[in-house]
Scaffold this active site. Structure first.
Site: not given
Ligand code: G16
Length: 562
Positions: A67, A285, A287, A289, A391, A522-524, A530
């Site tokens: 993404s 973005d 991909d 979404d 957001a 923590p970012s996932g 963050r």
């Molecule tokens: C993904 C998730 C979103 C999330 C974003 C950032 O988005 O689908 O719900 O807001 O990651 O996540 P994080 O702050 O945990 O890194 P995407 O567009 O990267 O698939």
């Protein structure tokens, strides 16, 4: 598990050794990491998807994407039979599987899981897994690894759909499980026909000034721009110019472009500039979404006015609320409108405080979940109509089956007794929204069409839309740390419970600023912590974010800010 299955798994898994010294976890949106270490993970998620398909006896999806991440990263996530994210109770198994040391341990874990979940592997009917990827160069070989994982489960068949947006794949999984046809064309047909339906229902038709009204879309040099080019050939009454479509090798995916860049940096993406002053612009973005809009306010600066996911949510909420209110007037007319629709709004801690205040002033019920569409989606599904948005531009509108059935019946009745009435049109509009907006997951392409249809309906410019409320100044930063799992949060990520003392220190900084609000998590999807800060002025928000970022570094980082 029979011997044939066991030896198939042993032999195929020996071709996919896991990376040494890396611990992977199924995060906010599946596994994400540098693409060079993902072969084994993707192969193993292929196995998991096949097991899920056997377990549910449904079509499952696998999307190879990272993404918004940089182009050298990649990732994989599973789409469940509903088209939504993988059921969260399977995530621990995904983690265990991805981190199994060798083929013997892997097969042992699979056998144990199959037994616990009572998955009827032996003699299973044939099941299908739809596989797609975004435009990353690493995608092709990772799709091959996924297919190897899928075909390691007897009876599981991979169906390679090539390059798709993430939301298209989710949409197709959902459609297939409803027995519908799935292809690019089917998806585009549904979007374009429901868009047309909404436009046809605009009171007084399209305003003549709309004919030259142009939307310019930044495709993040990813899959979205290319798909939008196809989609727009099926649309009337909408002029779209696509830039950064990634065609012809121009521009790098997500680099200086795309929704994440625009939303976080609040500056114009590449290929945009003074020529775009005042024009309606949007960014997808990598991909497709996520969707944000923006305005270039002046020729002399690269700053933008961001119209983010919160504003998109607000626009959708106003429109839905208006249709519901028209529909409810029927109670007075016929006395037999037997259903009050429960409308709910779902946000995360990143939602600008001004947006939440605005939505509450509209009388809407607003709830909060942790970051990640899997959480927001689940909450939104509790309502008849649930609107959720992060957001960062990730969100959609969910209609419950029960409410859709009621709406369909009501539309039929109205078409008999009050065809062409305001109530009839409001019901038709709601049905068209449910067809246009992706019911499986947030989708930038369907989001663009709904925003455009609503702006036309309202007769609003992007400036008018942006003035719904004024955002509180905010700043988002990321901090590299030794171990991001050291931060554990609660209360929809607004409170950090570990490491001890970090929340108190954050609070002590926050109280120094009028209207200050700050949290860390923590970012996932990236290896960072963050930091989000909000305050009454931009300087104050920047300063609060910077001081809390320093705190994070002192507690958990490499000490560069000591
Ligand atoms: C993904 C998730 C979103 C999330 C974003 C950032 O988005 O689908 O719900 O807001 O990651 O996540 P994080 O702050 O945990 O890194 P995407 O567009 O990267 O698939």
């Amino acid at each position: 598990m029979n011997e044939e299955q066991r030896s198939l798994l042993l032999s195929s898994s020996s071709r996919f050794p896991p990376p040494q010294g890396v611990k992977l976890s199924y995060g906010t949106a599946g596994f994400r990491a540098d693409a060079s270490i993902l072969q084994s993970t993707v192969y193993r998620v292929g196995i998991l998807a096949a097991l899920r398909a056997v377990n549910t006896q449904s079509v499952i999806g696998l999307m190879i994407t990272a993404s918004h991440n940089k182009v050298s990263d990649n990732g994989i996530k599973v789409a469940d039979p509903s088209g939504g994210m993988l059921s969260q109770d399977w995530e621990p198994f995904a983690d265990t599987l991805a981190n199994a040391r060798d083929p013997e341990q892997l097969v042992h874990l699979i056998a144990e899981f199959v037994e616990n979940k009572k998955i009827a592997l032996d003699g299973a009917k044939s099941v299908e897994i739809l596989v797609a990827r975004d435009t990353r160069p690493s995608g092709e070989s990772l799709v091959e690894a996924a297919k190897q994982g899928i075909s390691s489960i007897l009876g599981a068949v991979a169906h390679d759909l090539g390059i798709l947006t993430t939301p298209q794949l989710h949409w197709m999984v959902r459609a297939r499980n409803k027995g519908l046809k799935v292809s690019d064309i089917d998806y585009f047909k549904q979007l374009s026909s429901s868009f047309r339906c909404l436009v046809d229902l605009i009171p007084g038709g399209i305003h003549p000034s709309d004919v030259d009204d142009k939307l310019v879309v930044d495709g993040a040099n990813g899959v979205g721009g290319e798909k939008l080019e196809l989609l727009k050939t099926m649309l009337n009454g909408l002029v779209i110019e696509t830039r950064n479509s990634g065609k012809g090798g121009g521009g790098v995916l997500n680099e200086g472009v795309g929704a994440d860049y625009v939303q976080k940096e609040k500056v114009v993406p590449c290929s945009f500039g003074p020529q775009d002053v005042g024009i309606r612009c949007a960014s997808l973005d990598g991909d497709a979404d996520r969707l944000v809009y923006f305005i270039v306010p002046s020729r002399s600066s690269n700053k933008i006015e961001l119209v983010d996911g919160d504003k998109i949510l607000s626009l959708f909420a106003i429109f839905i609320k208006e249709q519901l209110s028209i529909l409810s007037k029927e109670i007075d007319v016929n006395g037999n409108n037997d259903y009050q629709c429960r409308l709910g709004i779902v946000q995360t801690a990143y939602a600008n405080g001004a947006s939440t205040d605005y939505l509450k002033q509209l009388g809407l019920e607003v709830t909060f979940t942790p970051t990640g569409v899997k959480h927001l989606h689940e909450k939104a599904a509790e309502y008849d109509i649930g609107i959720y948005f992060e957001a960062n531009g990730h969100g959609t509108i969910l209609f419950s089956e029960h409410y859709l059935r009621w709406l369909e019946t009501r539309t039929t009745v109205l078409s008999d007794v009050a065809k062409g009435s305001e109530q009839h049109k409001a019901a038709l509009r709601l049905l068209a929204v449910s067809e246009l907006i992706n019911q499986a997951v947030g989708d930038a392409l369907s989001g663009v069409l709904l925003v455009e249809a609503i702006l036309k309906h309202m007769g609003w410019s992007i400036q008018r839309w942006n003035e719904l409320y004024q955002d509180l100044p905010s700043r988002q930063l990321k901090v590299k740390v030794m171990d991001r799992t050291a931060v554990v949060t609660e209360n929809a990520e607004t409170v950090a419970v570990t490491p001890p003392g970090i929340q108190e220190a954050t609070n002590a900084e926050t109280v120094k600023y009028p209207r200050g609000r700050c949290f860390i998590r923590p970012s996932g999807t990236e290896d960072v912590i963050r930091v989000y800060a909000e305050a009454s002025t931009q300087n104050a928000a920047d300063s609060l974010a910077n001081s809390v970022a320093k705190l994070v570094d002192q507690f958990l980082g490499f000490g560069s800010s000591k």
